[in-house]
Design an enzyme around this catalytic site. Structure first.
Site, mmCIF file in Angstrom:
data_model
loop_
_atom_site.group_PDB
_atom_site.id
_atom_site.type_symbol
_atom_site.label_atom_id
_atom_site.label_comp_id
_atom_site.label_asym_id
_atom_site.label_seq_id
_atom_site.Cartn_x
_atom_site.Cartn_y
_atom_site.Cartn_z
ATOM 1 C CB THR A 1 -0.963 0.112 0.979
ATOM 2 O OG1 THR A 1 -1.612 -1.038 1.274
ATOM 3 C CG2 THR A 1 -2.010 1.264 1.019
ATOM 4 C CB THR B 1 -15.047 2.404 13.536
ATOM 5 O OG1 THR B 1 -14.176 1.647 14.263
ATOM 6 C CG2 THR B 1 -15.934 1.504 12.540
ATOM 7 C CG ASN C 1 -4.084 -1.912 10.958
ATOM 8 O OD1 ASN C 1 -4.692 -1.862 9.925
ATOM 9 N ND2 ASN C 1 -2.922 -2.104 11.590
ATOM 10 C CD GLU D 1 -1.149 1.073 9.565
ATOM 11 O OE1 GLU D 1 -1.914 1.939 8.537
ATOM 12 O OE2 GLU D 1 -1.665 -0.020 9.487
#
Length: 397
Positions: free
Chosen positions: A183, A397, A392, A269
């Site tokens: 990504t 949300t 993740n 991340e």
């Protein structure tokens, strides 16, 4: 090395404030534009599910020339049906109209949430706010960030046949990173005059040594793209394969790509540490690469690094499942230059010293010698942390 990207490429910055480590449906927009037609080289995701932005850019890249690219972050434009291709094409039309070039000369890149249509009303409203400038490289690097915590850009200047040329790059990507590609979006611009077929082969080799040797989480994206634009405005003879100038150019291109790849993994991340794995003395380059990647992507190895635990059995396990040719009785393993395995067996080492070495540095280096040949490869990964799982688990949300 210089601090900014090539002055002969025009770049654009962000439209809205940063919202890093928090995904939004749409955040930023950037445009890279060459002042003249540029030779183009490109590589794209090998995922069977592709963003229409990738599909359109891959089609246009076949010509081997372009003027620029428009890139949005926050929305992947993927898994949205036929509308995604219409929207990708309209993005290039909007950017082309704003910059005064043909839409066919513009490529498009998207990154962000899958399954959400591009917010075309916002794009139509705000593309006119894009301000092109010769020194906007840092802003462009910020504009393509999603969950990145910092921009990733650099430039190098080299002497090429008696003339100074610049290669500058910007990239994004901190999750869903795994060979082949990730990504990630990466863009390199140079004012060197580079023949297109050599530019493409040089990029393919550079990607194999850089972006295809890095992994954050073992997942491969639907959107990853690497583009190189060479507009030749530095002047001089065209760089062609088999010349000293070609060798120097490819070395610089590989350096830029490798630097950007390492920064993506370092900013993974939740990551706290960069893992660098070098497998040497392999019988073939393919074996060296397979083994290095397998170790750098192992969840158990990544967890061990997070805990500063020199559990070398996990390195041996990952090495063994890589499929590379090896002889257990010939394997040596080093952690941060401290040898802990010789001829496949543990040797005495000071545990506290290794733990301290792993804990005291943001980089942890593993070196494995297969002692079967002369090939070597390096891969990069990052530790697996609680923050990665937490982030993740609630991405949308």
């Amino acid at each position: 090395m210089v601090a900014s990207l090539p002055p002969r490429a025009s770049w654009q910055g962000e439209l809205t404030p940063d919202s890093r480590r928090r995904m939004t449906v749409f955040s930023d927009l950037g445009i890279l534009l060459s002042e003249t037609q540029a030779n183009l080289a490109a590589t794209f995701s090998t995922n069977k599910i592709l963003s229409p932005s990738v599909v359109l850019s891959r089609q246009r890249a076949q010509r081997g020339a372009a003027r620029g690219v428009v890139a949005n972050s926050g929305c992947a434009n993927c898994c949205v049906g036929e509308q995604g291709l219409y929207d990708a094409a309209e993005m290039t039309e909007l950017a082309a109209a704003h910059t005064g070039v043909s839409a066919d000369d513009m490529l498009v890149c998207s990154t962000g949430m899958i399954g959400v249509e591009l917010p075309m009303a916002l794009l139509r409203q705000h593309v006119g706010n894009v301000s092109l400038s010769g020194d906007g490289g840092h802003d462009f690097a910020r504009s393509i960030m999603t969950t990145d915590t910092r921009r990733k850009d650099l430039a190098v200047s080299i002497d090429l046949g008696g003339r100074k040329v610049v290669l500058g790059g910007a990239a994004k990507g901190v999750g869903m990173i795994h060979p082949n590609m990730a990504t990630m979006l990466a863009f390199v611009a140079t004012d060197a005059p580079v023949e297109q077929s050599f530019l493409q082969s040089a990029l393919s080799r550079a990607v194999d040594d850089s972006f295809n040797m890095c992994s954050v989480d073992g997942d491969q994206s639907t959107n990853d793209t690497v583009l190189v634009f060479a507009n030749g405005q530095a002047g001089g003879d065209e760089v062609v394969a088999g010349t000293p100038e070609a060798e120097a150019f490819e070395e610089a291109l590989t350096f830029v790509c490798t630097s950007l790849a390492k920064e993506m993994v370092r900013d993974g991340e939740g990551a706290k540490k960069l893992i660098e794995v070098t497998v040497g003395e392999a019988g073939t380059m393919a074996d060296a690469r397979k083994a290095a990647r397998e170790i750098s992507t192992s969840s158990l190895v990544k967890a061990m690094v997070h805990g500063n635990d020199p559990n070398w059995g996990r390195i041996m396990m990952a090495l063994g499942k890589s499929g590379a040719d090896m002889d257990e009785s010939k394997i040596d393993i080093f952690i941060d230059d401290i040898q802990i395995v010789h001829e496949g067996k543990a040797i005495p080492f000071h545990m506290d010293s290794v733990v301290s070495s792993m804990a005291s540095s943001p980089d942890v280096r593993f070196r494995v010698s297969l002692n079967l040949g002369g090939e070597s490869a390096t891969a990069w990964g990052c530790d697996l942390t609680e923050e990665y799982v937490t982030f993740n688990s609630a991405y949308s949300t």
